[in-house]
Design a protein around this motif. Structure first.
Motif, PDB file in Angstrom:
ATOM      1  N   LYS A   1      10.684  18.643  -3.296  1.00  0.00           N
ATOM      2  CA  LYS A   1       9.228  18.794  -3.368  1.00  0.00           C
ATOM      3  C   LYS A   1       8.751  19.906  -2.430  1.00  0.00           C
ATOM      4  CE  LYS A   1       7.473  15.420  -0.012  1.00  0.00           C
ATOM      5  NZ  LYS A   1       6.492  14.376   0.261  1.00  0.00           N
TER       6      LYS A   1
ATOM      7  N   VAL B   1      10.895   6.035   1.883  1.00  0.00           N
ATOM      8  CA  VAL B   1      12.175   6.739   2.045  1.00  0.00           C
ATOM      9  C   VAL B   1      12.318   7.363   3.427  1.00  0.00           C
ATOM     10  CG1 VAL B   1      13.605   8.550   0.986  1.00  0.00           C
ATOM     11  CG2 VAL B   1      12.002   7.263  -0.417  1.00  0.00           C
TER      12      VAL B   1
ATOM     13  N   VAL C   1      12.283  13.875  -1.850  1.00  0.00           N
ATOM     14  CA  VAL C   1      11.815  13.765  -0.474  1.00  0.00           C
ATOM     15  C   VAL C   1      12.920  14.062   0.540  1.00  0.00           C
ATOM     16  CG1 VAL C   1      10.669  12.168   1.132  1.00  0.00           C
ATOM     17  CG2 VAL C   1      10.256  11.958  -1.314  1.00  0.00           C
ATOM     18  N   ILE C   2      14.165  14.109   0.078  1.00  0.00           N
ATOM     19  CA  ILE C   2      15.324  14.052   0.975  1.00  0.00           C
ATOM     20  C   ILE C   2      15.703  15.421   1.539  1.00  0.00           C
ATOM     21  CG2 ILE C   2      17.788  13.499   1.086  1.00  0.00           C
ATOM     22  CD1 ILE C   2      15.928  11.095   0.776  1.00  0.00           C
TER      23      ILE C   2
ATOM     24  N   THR D   1       2.444  13.540  -1.610  1.00  0.00           N
ATOM     25  CA  THR D   1       3.369  12.910  -2.552  1.00  0.00           C
ATOM     26  C   THR D   1       3.796  13.923  -3.623  1.00  0.00           C
ATOM     27  OG1 THR D   1       1.585  12.235  -4.010  1.00  0.00           O
ATOM     28  CG2 THR D   1       2.205  10.691  -2.267  1.00  0.00           C
TER      29      THR D   1
ATOM     30  N   ALA E   1       6.502  12.198   4.157  1.00  0.00           N
ATOM     31  CA  ALA E   1       6.235  11.421   2.942  1.00  0.00           C
ATOM     32  C   ALA E   1       5.125  12.081   2.117  1.00  0.00           C
ATOM     33  CB  ALA E   1       5.822  10.002   3.319  1.00  0.00           C
ATOM     34  N   ARG E   2       4.112  12.528   2.812  1.00  0.00           N
ATOM     35  CA  ARG E   2       2.961  13.107   2.140  1.00  0.00           C
ATOM     36  C   ARG E   2       2.911  14.600   2.367  1.00  0.00           C
ATOM     37  NH1 ARG E   2      -0.468   8.713   1.247  1.00  0.00           N
ATOM     38  NH2 ARG E   2       0.827   6.842   1.344  1.00  0.00           N
TER      39      ARG E   2
ATOM     40  N   THR F   1      17.030   3.638  -5.432  1.00  0.00           N
ATOM     41  CA  THR F   1      15.596   3.874  -5.479  1.00  0.00           C
ATOM     42  C   THR F   1      14.835   2.626  -5.043  1.00  0.00           C
ATOM     43  OG1 THR F   1      15.434   3.104  -7.735  1.00  0.00           O
ATOM     44  CG2 THR F   1      15.878   5.459  -7.426  1.00  0.00           C
ATOM     45  N   VAL F   2      13.566   2.807  -4.813  1.00  0.00           N
ATOM     46  CA  VAL F   2      12.709   1.685  -4.436  1.00  0.00           C
ATOM     47  C   VAL F   2      12.737   0.609  -5.526  1.00  0.00           C
ATOM     48  CG1 VAL F   2      10.319   1.025  -3.985  1.00  0.00           C
ATOM     49  CG2 VAL F   2      11.249   3.151  -3.003  1.00  0.00           C
ATOM     50  N   GLU F   3      12.697   1.066  -6.749  1.00  0.00           N
ATOM     51  CA  GLU F   3      12.718   0.099  -7.849  1.00  0.00           C
ATOM     52  C   GLU F   3      14.022  -0.691  -7.858  1.00  0.00           C
ATOM     53  OE1 GLU F   3      12.032   1.953 -11.652  1.00  0.00           O
ATOM     54  OE2 GLU F   3      12.702   0.110 -12.668  1.00  0.00           O
TER      55      GLU F   3
ATOM     56  N   ALA G   1      14.443  11.309  -9.565  1.00  0.00           N
ATOM     57  CA  ALA G   1      13.558  10.206  -9.217  1.00  0.00           C
ATOM     58  C   ALA G   1      12.635  10.671  -8.094  1.00  0.00           C
ATOM     59  CB  ALA G   1      14.373   9.004  -8.742  1.00  0.00           C
ATOM     60  N   VAL G   2      11.508  10.011  -7.943  1.00  0.00           N
ATOM     61  CA  VAL G   2      10.577  10.396  -6.880  1.00  0.00           C
ATOM     62  C   VAL G   2      11.301  10.463  -5.535  1.00  0.00           C
ATOM     63  CG1 VAL G   2       8.541   9.680  -5.570  1.00  0.00           C
ATOM     64  CG2 VAL G   2       8.559   9.477  -8.061  1.00  0.00           C
ATOM     65  N   GLU G   3      12.162   9.502  -5.266  1.00  0.00           N
ATOM     66  CA  GLU G   3      12.861   9.458  -3.979  1.00  0.00           C
ATOM     67  C   GLU G   3      13.692  10.714  -3.740  1.00  0.00           C
ATOM     68  OE1 GLU G   3      12.723   7.098  -6.215  1.00  0.00           O
ATOM     69  OE2 GLU G   3      12.476   5.114  -5.317  1.00  0.00           O
TER      70      GLU G   3
ATOM     71  N   PRO H   1       0.798  -1.241   0.000  1.00  0.00           N
ATOM     72  CA  PRO H   1       0.000   0.000   0.000  1.00  0.00           C
ATOM     73  C   PRO H   1       0.829   1.287   0.000  1.00  0.00           C
ATOM     74  CG  PRO H   1      -0.687  -1.523   1.773  1.00  0.00           C
ATOM     75  CD  PRO H   1       0.610  -2.018   1.235  1.00  0.00           C
ATOM     76  N   LEU H   2       2.138   1.196   0.055  1.00  0.00           N
ATOM     77  CA  LEU H   2       2.949   2.415   0.200  1.00  0.00           C
ATOM     78  C   LEU H   2       3.124   3.154  -1.118  1.00  0.00           C
ATOM     79  CD1 LEU H   2       5.869   1.156   2.497  1.00  0.00           C
ATOM     80  CD2 LEU H   2       3.686   2.185   3.177  1.00  0.00           C
ATOM     81  N   ALA H   3       3.182   4.475  -1.031  1.00  0.00           N
ATOM     82  CA  ALA H   3       3.666   5.290  -2.142  1.00  0.00           C
ATOM     83  C   ALA H   3       5.189   5.260  -2.106  1.00  0.00           C
ATOM     84  CB  ALA H   3       3.167   6.721  -1.989  1.00  0.00           C
ATOM     85  N   VAL H   4       5.811   5.566  -3.250  1.00  0.00           N
ATOM     86  CA  VAL H   4       7.282   5.572  -3.284  1.00  0.00           C
ATOM     87  C   VAL H   4       7.834   6.440  -2.171  1.00  0.00           C
ATOM     88  CG1 VAL H   4       9.288   6.265  -4.634  1.00  0.00           C
ATOM     89  CG2 VAL H   4       7.394   5.081  -5.745  1.00  0.00           C
ATOM     90  N   GLU H   5       7.221   7.603  -1.954  1.00  0.00           N
ATOM     91  CA  GLU H   5       7.737   8.523  -0.944  1.00  0.00           C
ATOM     92  C   GLU H   5       7.750   7.895   0.453  1.00  0.00           C
ATOM     93  OE1 GLU H   5       5.498   9.151  -3.224  1.00  0.00           O
ATOM     94  OE2 GLU H   5       5.764  11.131  -4.130  1.00  0.00           O
ATOM     95  N   ASP H   6       6.758   7.070   0.756  1.00  0.00           N
ATOM     96  CA  ASP H   6       6.677   6.478   2.091  1.00  0.00           C
ATOM     97  C   ASP H   6       7.869   5.568   2.394  1.00  0.00           C
ATOM     98  OD1 ASP H   6       4.121   7.642   2.350  1.00  0.00           O
ATOM     99  OD2 ASP H   6       3.164   5.888   1.431  1.00  0.00           O
TER     100      ASP H   6
END
Lengths: 378, 378, 378, 378
Positions: D52, C41, D41-42, D108, D105-106, C108-110, D36-38, C34-39
């Motif tokens: 972001k 990190v 967030v940092i 997003t 995280a949010r 990254t998560v991926e 990347a999305v990650e 259920p997580l978004a990518v941001e969660d």
């Protein structure tokens, strides 16, 4: 008639208590006698209290828990001393922050001794005149307060050592008092103890702090325990084998501490011109290989034991082992204020006196322990 | 012949310097005279130094920069004092951490006074016997060192006040000395200054610290400046209008500080029974509405000015305004050690003495400033 | 012949292990689904690790302790992952500082999922082809590593909850899953246990972490223990009676913590419009009086017990009490991820599942415990 | 008639503003396109904001200072974004703690882009339909907000560099874009400036931040200033001569910082295999001796100058020297995002573009500066 009979023991108890009071209170002064006024004021680290604070706090303890409740109309010697010299009794009231005790110039040392004299006079009066109805409570509290002051005498010596050791001039607190003809040392031997259910804890009768009760049963596996403490020489072997550089010997938090603080030897040890020296109350002295190692942390004691293929005893094991010997040793009244080598009689030794000894156990209440009501729990 | 002629002025300079030496050194002792031994040892916060440290450091300054270079074969009074009492001269060597000065019991106060006596004797010898070839350098360094000691006398008074104020017993350093018949106060007036290029900085001739040089030109817009400092009464109006609760008055970092530390009044002010009192060297006293406000931070001075629809002067503006008056005021030798109300003559006043005054300028070197070579820069 | 016989069990063990491997590894992914990518990190406080770190660390554990030693010529997936995803195995090498895990955008998560896939493929190969000679060791390590990953699954859920709860938007991790028809609750009852020597610790046979061994005897006094955990409703009674305002209920360090952090309720509780609400994985919900209280510290559990006239059990007492019931309860596979009210059957309940339960014991090794050699201690 | 004449310019101003709005807002997206999305967030250290956050904060600025006051009935896109994305406008309300931005995280990244799209649509509407009566105010605020966003674009690039540089994997933000055929470099020359009263500060006409006003006169001594920035090669000579090991070069606080943090080279420099390499937006690259030195602190710039027998210019000197050249240079739109060597035309160069340049002046308001009323001061 019964009254007369009852009075006799009370009166002799009273005399003993009066004598104990005088002796213990005088002892605090004796410990401080070699100090300069400046030494009384110093808090060399947050855990240290200035000697004058110990002198005042132990006095406040008598004033607060004996004079105020038992002397009708008693007025505190100074309205702010309760705030300054309460240590941690939340239920008694707010108190001065512990880590700032070293920033208090006043009251002066002389004023604190006047405070002590005043409380001593009042206490002597109280001990002479306390009504029978409250005698038991008074006697119990005085006994507690004297034991409390003796605890602070131990802290006084510990803190004085830190205050002097920390000073770059490495001053001496007093002349050295030689130990009796130095023992030759002896190899560490072992005492066996069989498995079983044992009883530990205070048996009653005389004074004990509440954390020594209640007496209770524990099951112990068979174990053996060394018949004397680890010596400086043995600890040096650990150091020279790279003990402070190998994480495998250390608990995780211990290893982190070693690295953060750059530990390389026990507290107070310094290496100069190829030899280890250590701070004593008589200034810097060469490390004596036969003396018990001292000023090591829990992490160091634990790492040493692991390196040596052993482990620290548990508290229960230590207590069972210790109860076999007489309560004799190198205490405050030996006047040495420094640990001595084990004798070479071959009997287990130094369970009492010389050094505090680490166990692996956490400091937790005994089964069935109940904190007493009130600030004192008397 | 020339030599004789030359000697005469040297000798009179020398006599003046000897007299100045004696006077300045004695002044440090006078400031400390009311202290108990315990007061000398305290570092009540990191920025405070114990009084005994000031006494030793100023003495080390003479020993290090005069006796060692100019007295052949001079041996330091104590081999570790250089380490303990150097303050920040990196190029001279490592020094003891500033924030731990209050943890030094030793050397005792008595030992430090012996150190002072020793250095004073040696300095008198040096001043009497310094060869002509190095006289100019010696005289310049002594002049600097005496000014340096006077700076530390200012710090001594400041630090003593903190040591006493910080103690919950609020002891008094000494009896209060009344100011002359209290002035009635007067409304703040303004002095006009026209735009133009001005010269500021030390003009030469007598002693000045290097940060007062070189003399240089600045352009100033026309401005006006108050003819006396802000009073406690005026500052109270700011407080009572909610000054400490409105972020619009404050610089961003100032407002953050107000909130973090819960500032509600100047340092040393306390509100008891509906009235503001303040700590003085003579203990707690009611705040006097006519006295200049003191012990306010830059942020508070700046916020007050913004609230009042004004601004702090720049350093250059202040200097131009100040040079019009005589260098007279309530200095150390008034013996009051406390600011006094402005007189009511109507002339601009209190540019000198009474209180330090904030400008809006950062502390930066004057244009063309060059740090001199060496530790001293003499 | 013996060989065939021997192979049969190995092969069936192997099949079970392959299945367990697939199931446990998939479970980690399910938790994160259920997580978004941001969660993935976020490190919302120092004790939390970003979800992607857990995913990578558990994978590194297989790579480092299985693929590298047992797959000839195996090259790490990435040369720096050992540094980034080692957690605390000092003897394996230096590692990235724990408190900075949340500052790592990359990998990254991926990429981390690719790392997992790669290691999963290699592990399946290893499980299929490991030579018999090292099978026992491989199987033991895989078992340990799967249990290790399950521990991290518990941390994942805990950390995800903190990450979501800490965010001012209070996002929901997923929809709420209702517990079965809510129980009516029942009063707390007591289970008696008589005094005696008991055995606790792992009995052998199946997997256990090394800190569950060795099995050993302990002496226990007679005691009684509650037959279900303390509920929110009971804890609220403590709060409403002023529990957080009375130092008499608290350990000294606990009381200091209460004051320093302004504790007034369990973690995640918020009072809005007169009612207590708490953060759940499905967002903010009203506090349910019948559910076990959760997210209380040791200090709070201890204070509650003292207020209620009870005490926390010791670890040994808890273990003896717990062994009487079946290992059943509201575990991860219930899918609820939230504690449920006790049923009303009257049997002792919730020793397993639902919530972690505090004992009064410190976390110390069992008597006779020996850390195994090497990083893993397998 | 006059009205028509008046409308023409408004309408063309409006078109220019609409175009500027579109261009500036798109630029922020372009800068983030390679992330990347990650990466969004940092917060790699307290002074860095997650990309972001910059995207959302600049959007909130339009929403709060334009849409809310000027669009009747406008409802914020999200009720909590004001709390999350206000940066420091105390007078607007409380805001989320700066140093915890990296724990969010949010919302997003996708939600933040939706927020941007929403505000962009509303802003286009506002620009198209704002009544003439408030046009001037709207236009002034939009201009300010676009300049504000451009400032954050500079921070975005700076922060992205830190986020990537700090990661042990040293990832590249994007491919390197070569500078035009590398210049040969040229020796540093000097530009003379005579003493006199000069005017500095914004002359009016186009946009300037309020800290560039008011225009005012300053007196400058004669000075000379280098005709190009200090290069990496020159700075290396300082390093190789022991610059980081000699306290004589450093301000006192600078030297303390050097020792505390073990500085040995500019930020992002690493020595590997005998050569200095530095982190760039395209990953680690060898240090180019001809490029201007970058990522040095004030203390390092000041120490370099003192070592070289020079000093940093004052702000006024720098401004007077800079106004002689054209505002040309290696800006964001060169696409390089990396400083380039000075050309060898012999003309003073790089006053604009390439690198921030240190002066010795503190950041203080110009004489006569008045903060405007309100949060914006427009």
């Amino acid at each position: 008639m019964g009254l007369v009979a009852a009075e006799a023991p009370v009166s002799s108890v009273c005399a003993a208590l009066v004598a104990a009071y005088a002796a213990v209170r005088a002892q605090s002064g004796s410990i401080c006698a070699p100090l300069a006024v400046e030494d009384y004021v110093i808090q060399s680290m947050a855990d240290v209290s200035p000697p004058k604070w110990h002198l005042a706090h132990t006095t406040w303890f008598f004033e607060n828990f004996l004079l105020q409740p038992f002397v009708p109309g008693y007025e505190p010697f100074h309205p702010r001393y309760g705030y300054l010299f309460n240590s941690y009794y939340e239920t008694v009231g707010r108190f001065f922050p512990r880590q700032q005790r070293g920033a208090l110039a006043r009251p002066t040392v002389e004023e604190i001794y006047r405070y002590r004299d005043h409380v001593d006079r009042e206490m002597r009066d109280l001990l002479a005149t306390a009504p029978a109805a409250c005698w038991d409570e008074v006697a119990a509290r005085v006994t507690l307060a004297l034991n409390h002051e003796q605890q602070h005498q131990e802290l006084l010596v510990t803190d004085i050592k830190h205050i002097f050791a920390w000073n770059p001039l490495r001053p001496a607190y007093r002349e050295r008092r030689e130990a009796p003809a130095a023992a030759a040392g002896r190899p560490q031997g072992w005492r066996e103890q069989s498995a079983g259910v044992y009883e530990i804890g205070h048996e009653g009768g005389d004074f004990a702090f509440d954390n020594e009760s209640p007496r209770h049963r524990v099951f112990l596996n068979a174990f053996r325990i060394a018949d004397r403490p680890v010596t400086n020489g043995e600890y040096l072997a650990f150091m020279e084998s790279g003990g402070y550089r190998n994480p495998a010997h250390w608990l995780s938090q211990g290893w982190q501490t070693v690295r953060e603080h750059g530990w390389q030897a026990p507290l107070y040890w310094e290496r100069t011109e190829g030899a280890w020296r250590t701070m004593t109350l008589s200034g810097m002295r060469p490390v004596d290989a036969l003396e018990p190692v001292c000023h090591v942390s829990y992490f160091e004691a634990d790492a040493y034991a692991r390196w040596a293929g052993r482990r620290l005893p548990t508290e229960a094991e230590w207590e069972i082992a210790a109860r076999n010997g007489a309560v004799e040793g190198n205490f405050l009244d030996s006047g040495r204020l420094h640990p001595a080598p084990a004798d070479d009689t071959g009997a287990p030794t130094q369970f009492f006196g010389d050094v505090w000894e680490w166990t692996q156990s956490s400091y937790s209440p005994y089964p069935g322990y109940q904190p007493a009501a009130g600030s004192l729990g008397v």
